[in-house]
Design a protein around this motif. Structure first.
Motif, PDB file in Angstrom:
ATOM      1  N   GLY A 218      -9.276 -15.302   5.838  1.00  0.00           N
ATOM      2  CA  GLY A 218      -9.225 -16.304   6.897  1.00  0.00           C
ATOM      3  C   GLY A 218      -8.452 -15.814   8.109  1.00  0.00           C
ATOM      4  O   GLY A 218      -8.085 -14.637   8.202  1.00  0.00           O
ATOM      5  N   PRO A 219      -8.162 -16.710   9.057  1.00  0.00           N
ATOM      6  CA  PRO A 219      -7.468 -16.313  10.291  1.00  0.00           C
ATOM      7  C   PRO A 219      -6.051 -15.812  10.010  1.00  0.00           C
ATOM      8  O   PRO A 219      -5.293 -16.449   9.280  1.00  0.00           O
ATOM      9  CB  PRO A 219      -7.428 -17.611  11.113  1.00  0.00           C
ATOM     10  N   SER A 220      -5.715 -14.682  10.605  1.00  0.00           N
ATOM     11  CA  SER A 220      -4.352 -14.136  10.445  1.00  0.00           C
ATOM     12  C   SER A 220      -3.543 -14.496  11.690  1.00  0.00           C
ATOM     13  O   SER A 220      -3.143 -13.631  12.471  1.00  0.00           O
ATOM     14  CB  SER A 220      -4.411 -12.619  10.243  1.00  0.00           C
ATOM     15  N   ASP A 221      -3.318 -15.796  11.874  1.00  0.00           N
ATOM     16  CA  ASP A 221      -2.603 -16.272  13.060  1.00  0.00           C
ATOM     17  C   ASP A 221      -1.319 -16.996  12.661  1.00  0.00           C
ATOM     18  O   ASP A 221      -1.036 -17.210  11.476  1.00  0.00           O
ATOM     19  CB  ASP A 221      -3.500 -17.184  13.900  1.00  0.00           C
ATOM     20  N   ALA A 222      -0.546 -17.378  13.674  1.00  0.00           N
ATOM     21  CA  ALA A 222       0.744 -18.030  13.425  1.00  0.00           C
ATOM     22  C   ALA A 222       0.569 -19.349  12.681  1.00  0.00           C
ATOM     23  O   ALA A 222       1.416 -19.733  11.860  1.00  0.00           O
ATOM     24  CB  ALA A 222       1.463 -18.256  14.753  1.00  0.00           C
ATOM     25  N   GLU A 223      -0.515 -20.032  12.952  1.00  0.00           N
ATOM     26  CA  GLU A 223      -0.777 -21.318  12.298  1.00  0.00           C
ATOM     27  C   GLU A 223      -0.884 -21.166  10.786  1.00  0.00           C
ATOM     28  O   GLU A 223      -0.578 -22.091  10.031  1.00  0.00           O
ATOM     29  CB  GLU A 223      -2.069 -21.914  12.859  1.00  0.00           C
ATOM     30  N   HIS A 224      -1.319 -19.987  10.339  1.00  0.00           N
ATOM     31  CA  HIS A 224      -1.460 -19.733   8.906  1.00  0.00           C
ATOM     32  C   HIS A 224      -0.296 -18.914   8.352  1.00  0.00           C
ATOM     33  O   HIS A 224      -0.385 -18.348   7.262  1.00  0.00           O
ATOM     34  CB  HIS A 224      -2.785 -19.017   8.635  1.00  0.00           C
ATOM     35  N   GLY A 225       0.792 -18.851   9.108  1.00  0.00           N
ATOM     36  CA  GLY A 225       2.017 -18.230   8.608  1.00  0.00           C
ATOM     37  C   GLY A 225       2.203 -16.766   8.933  1.00  0.00           C
ATOM     38  O   GLY A 225       3.224 -16.166   8.557  1.00  0.00           O
ATOM     39  N   TYR A 226       1.252 -16.160   9.631  1.00  0.00           N
ATOM     40  CA  TYR A 226       1.367 -14.734   9.946  1.00  0.00           C
ATOM     41  C   TYR A 226       2.349 -14.517  11.100  1.00  0.00           C
ATOM     42  O   TYR A 226       2.495 -15.368  11.986  1.00  0.00           O
ATOM     43  CB  TYR A 226      -0.008 -14.150  10.271  1.00  0.00           C
ATOM     44  N   GLN A 227       2.994 -13.366  11.078  1.00  0.00           N
ATOM     45  CA  GLN A 227       4.087 -13.088  12.010  1.00  0.00           C
ATOM     46  C   GLN A 227       3.782 -11.868  12.886  1.00  0.00           C
ATOM     47  O   GLN A 227       2.905 -11.064  12.557  1.00  0.00           O
ATOM     48  CB  GLN A 227       5.378 -12.861  11.219  1.00  0.00           C
ATOM     49  N   PRO A 228       4.530 -11.726  13.990  1.00  0.00           N
ATOM     50  CA  PRO A 228       4.348 -10.539  14.841  1.00  0.00           C
ATOM     51  C   PRO A 228       4.778  -9.274  14.104  1.00  0.00           C
ATOM     52  O   PRO A 228       5.782  -9.273  13.387  1.00  0.00           O
ATOM     53  CB  PRO A 228       5.269 -10.813  16.036  1.00  0.00           C
ATOM     54  N   ALA A 229       3.989  -8.217  14.290  1.00  0.00           N
ATOM     55  CA  ALA A 229       4.299  -6.920  13.674  1.00  0.00           C
ATOM     56  C   ALA A 229       3.457  -5.860  14.358  1.00  0.00           C
ATOM     57  O   ALA A 229       2.417  -6.171  14.954  1.00  0.00           O
ATOM     58  CB  ALA A 229       4.013  -6.956  12.175  1.00  0.00           C
ATOM     59  N   PRO A 230       3.867  -4.598  14.307  1.00  0.00           N
ATOM     60  CA  PRO A 230       3.087  -3.536  14.947  1.00  0.00           C
ATOM     61  C   PRO A 230       1.690  -3.409  14.337  1.00  0.00           C
ATOM     62  O   PRO A 230       1.522  -3.517  13.119  1.00  0.00           O
ATOM     63  CB  PRO A 230       3.917  -2.276  14.672  1.00  0.00           C
ATOM     64  N   GLU A 231       0.704  -3.187  15.205  1.00  0.00           N
ATOM     65  CA  GLU A 231      -0.669  -2.959  14.755  1.00  0.00           C
ATOM     66  C   GLU A 231      -1.342  -1.979  15.704  1.00  0.00           C
ATOM     67  O   GLU A 231      -0.956  -1.851  16.870  1.00  0.00           O
ATOM     68  CB  GLU A 231      -1.457  -4.274  14.706  1.00  0.00           C
ATOM     69  N   ALA A 232      -2.348  -1.277  15.194  1.00  0.00           N
ATOM     70  CA  ALA A 232      -3.077  -0.298  16.001  1.00  0.00           C
ATOM     71  C   ALA A 232      -4.124  -1.015  16.838  1.00  0.00           C
ATOM     72  O   ALA A 232      -4.941  -1.771  16.319  1.00  0.00           O
ATOM     73  CB  ALA A 232      -3.746   0.733  15.102  1.00  0.00           C
ATOM     74  N   LEU A 233      -4.086  -0.766  18.160  1.00  0.00           N
ATOM     75  CA  LEU A 233      -5.048  -1.383  19.062  1.00  0.00           C
ATOM     76  C   LEU A 233      -5.379  -0.404  20.180  1.00  0.00           C
ATOM     77  O   LEU A 233      -4.500   0.009  20.941  1.00  0.00           O
ATOM     78  CB  LEU A 233      -4.482  -2.686  19.635  1.00  0.00           C
ATOM     79  N   ASN A 234      -6.666  -0.034  20.260  1.00  0.00           N
ATOM     80  CA  ASN A 234      -7.139   0.879  21.305  1.00  0.00           C
ATOM     81  C   ASN A 234      -6.318   2.170  21.378  1.00  0.00           C
ATOM     82  O   ASN A 234      -5.936   2.634  22.452  1.00  0.00           O
ATOM     83  CB  ASN A 234      -7.120   0.183  22.673  1.00  0.00           C
ATOM     84  N   GLY A 235      -6.025   2.716  20.215  1.00  0.00           N
ATOM     85  CA  GLY A 235      -5.330   4.001  20.163  1.00  0.00           C
ATOM     86  C   GLY A 235      -3.833   3.926  20.347  1.00  0.00           C
ATOM     87  O   GLY A 235      -3.159   4.952  20.443  1.00  0.00           O
ATOM     88  N   LYS A 236      -3.278   2.705  20.391  1.00  0.00           N
ATOM     89  CA  LYS A 236      -1.839   2.546  20.576  1.00  0.00           C
ATOM     90  C   LYS A 236      -1.281   1.573  19.544  1.00  0.00           C
ATOM     91  O   LYS A 236      -1.995   0.720  19.028  1.00  0.00           O
ATOM     92  CB  LYS A 236      -1.533   2.021  21.979  1.00  0.00           C
ATOM     93  N   LEU A 237       0.014   1.713  19.267  1.00  0.00           N
ATOM     94  CA  LEU A 237       0.693   0.745  18.413  1.00  0.00           C
ATOM     95  C   LEU A 237       1.282  -0.349  19.286  1.00  0.00           C
ATOM     96  O   LEU A 237       2.087  -0.076  20.186  1.00  0.00           O
ATOM     97  CB  LEU A 237       1.808   1.417  17.610  1.00  0.00           C
ATOM     98  N   VAL A 238       0.874  -1.579  19.044  1.00  0.00           N
ATOM     99  CA  VAL A 238       1.374  -2.718  19.817  1.00  0.00           C
ATOM    100  C   VAL A 238       1.771  -3.819  18.846  1.00  0.00           C
ATOM    101  O   VAL A 238       1.328  -3.853  17.689  1.00  0.00           O
ATOM    102  CB  VAL A 238       0.302  -3.243  20.796  1.00  0.00           C
ATOM    103  N   ASP A 239       2.616  -4.725  19.312  1.00  0.00           N
ATOM    104  CA  ASP A 239       2.978  -5.873  18.487  1.00  0.00           C
ATOM    105  C   ASP A 239       1.874  -6.924  18.564  1.00  0.00           C
ATOM    106  O   ASP A 239       1.382  -7.253  19.649  1.00  0.00           O
ATOM    107  CB  ASP A 239       4.297  -6.487  18.956  1.00  0.00           C
ATOM    108  N   GLY A 240       1.497  -7.443  17.408  1.00  0.00           N
ATOM    109  CA  GLY A 240       0.478  -8.485  17.367  1.00  0.00           C
ATOM    110  C   GLY A 240       0.667  -9.358  16.145  1.00  0.00           C
ATOM    111  O   GLY A 240       1.216  -8.913  15.125  1.00  0.00           O
ATOM    112  N   ILE A 241       0.226 -10.609  16.247  1.00  0.00           N
ATOM    113  CA  ILE A 241       0.326 -11.513  15.102  1.00  0.00           C
ATOM    114  C   ILE A 241      -0.598 -11.003  13.991  1.00  0.00           C
ATOM    115  O   ILE A 241      -1.776 -10.747  14.217  1.00  0.00           O
ATOM    116  CB  ILE A 241      -0.089 -12.952  15.492  1.00  0.00           C
ATOM    117  N   GLY A 242      -0.043 -10.831  12.811  1.00  0.00           N
ATOM    118  CA  GLY A 242      -0.863 -10.399  11.670  1.00  0.00           C
ATOM    119  C   GLY A 242      -0.852  -8.910  11.426  1.00  0.00           C
ATOM    120  O   GLY A 242      -1.579  -8.424  10.543  1.00  0.00           O
ATOM    121  N   GLY A 243      -0.075  -8.153  12.188  1.00  0.00           N
ATOM    122  CA  GLY A 243      -0.008  -6.713  11.965  1.00  0.00           C
ATOM    123  C   GLY A 243       0.396  -6.403  10.529  1.00  0.00           C
ATOM    124  O   GLY A 243       1.373  -6.945  10.026  1.00  0.00           O
TER     125      GLY A 243
END
Length: 329
Positions: A218-243
């Motif tokens: 299901g959705p990996s968003d704040a509403e479902h309890g997921y938290q900010p963490a580093p994730e790979a996006l477009n060749g870079k590591l960025v902070d995102g909900i659900g990392g």
């Protein structure tokens, strides 16, 4: 007297001629009237036939569950009989939208939501797979396009490929497993791994069933309890909900890949991730990239996802009676 007889004879002859003339005139009038009536009947018949030809043909598409009409089309306006290539192209768009939906309307196709066991071993029912056969619906509409009528949408429902009475036994033996490591000192990422692991834990994948990571987790968003963490996006590591959920999907991939499943969808990250060898990752993003496979091992399976301090292990299990039947790579 002789003169009187001649006069009478003359008058009688004149009368007969007059009567004959009247008779001829009456016959002509009748013939003319009959001809006019026949012409009128012919004109009416032509008009009736014309109306039949010009009658608008409608095809009404019916929901098989509610029996309600969800769509009415006019084949002639779409090219039927005049431009059949155009008509077929428009039908292809129509049936695809009915099956897969649009931005505003959900489609009839429904991915299977797999059954699972809860913490107490009780069965939580999911949802069977529903597929609208687009080709069959197109053929039905074409057949109805000549005279019009109702066409029922052909839906095919597939239940999960396992016996419910065997559900509790499917966790008996491990047939494949894989473990990856993570930094437990990163609370956000750790939480996201725990949540996604819990979502796939005790999932039952029947023989022939298709598994979708995004549908299952299901959705990996704040509403479902997921938290900010580093994730790979477009060749870079960025902070995102659900990392971190991609570590769960990648661990699952490396475990299930030891068995003869067939892959429906699988994607790699835009950069190397440290928890699996290069090319052995499976990135996911709810509403976007998914990790999907079909259980073609010949037996029903159950997933076990275990998170300990700094590790996540995904085990693939089955019942003892299937141990020698499961197909491995």
């Amino acid at each position: 007297m002789r003169k009187f007889s001649r006069i009478v004879t003359f008058l009688l002859a004149g009368s007969l001629v007059g009567l004959t003339g009247c008779a001829v005139q009456t016959t002509k009038e009748k013939e003319a009237k009959a001809a006019g009536h026949q012409q009128s009947q012919q004109e009416k018949q032509v008009k009736t036939e014309k109306k039949k030809v010009e009658k608008t043909i409608y095809v009404k598409i019916v929901d098989p569950n509610t029996k309600s009409i969800i769509k009415t089309i006019k084949p002639k306006d779409m090219g039927f009989g005049t431009d059949n290539d155009k008509y077929n192209a428009e039908l292809a768009v129509l049936t695809r939208e009915l099956a897969r939906g649009t931005k505003d309307t959900p489609g009839y196709d429904k991915r299977m939501i797999l059954d699972k066991l809860d913490a107490n071993g009780l069965l939580i029912k999911g949802r069977p797979q529903t597929i609208l056969d687009e080709e069959e619906l197109t053929e039905k509409i074409i057949q109805a396009s000549l005279k019009g009528g109702k066409v029922e949408i052909p839906l095919y429902v597939t239940a999960s490929g396992y016996k419910q009475e065997e559900a509790a036994q499917l966790g008996q033996v491990v047939v494949a497993s894989y473990t990856t490591h993570f930094n437990s000192g990163m609370p956000g990422r750790t939480k996201n791994i725990e949540l996604s692991a819990k979502a796939i834990n005790n999932i039952i994948i029947g023989a022939g069933d298709s598994f979708s990571f995004n549908t299952t987790v299901g959705p990996s968003d704040a509403e479902h309890g997921y938290q900010p963490a580093p994730e790979a996006l477009n060749g870079k590591l960025v902070d995102g909900i659900g990392g971190g959920i991609c570590q769960t999907s990648s661990t699952l991939y490396n475990a299930i890949d030891k068995l003869t499943v067939s892959y429906i969808e699988k994607h790699h990250h835009s950069l190397h991730v440290g928890y699996v060898p290069t090319g052995r990752d499976a990135t996911v993003s709810y509403g976007g990239k998914d990790f999907r496979f079909k259980n073609t091992t010949g037996v029903p399976l159950m997933l076990k996802a275990i998170v300990r301090k700094g590790t996540i292990t995904v085990e693939v299990r089955t019942a003892k009676i299937y141990l020698n039947q499961v197909e491995r790579r």
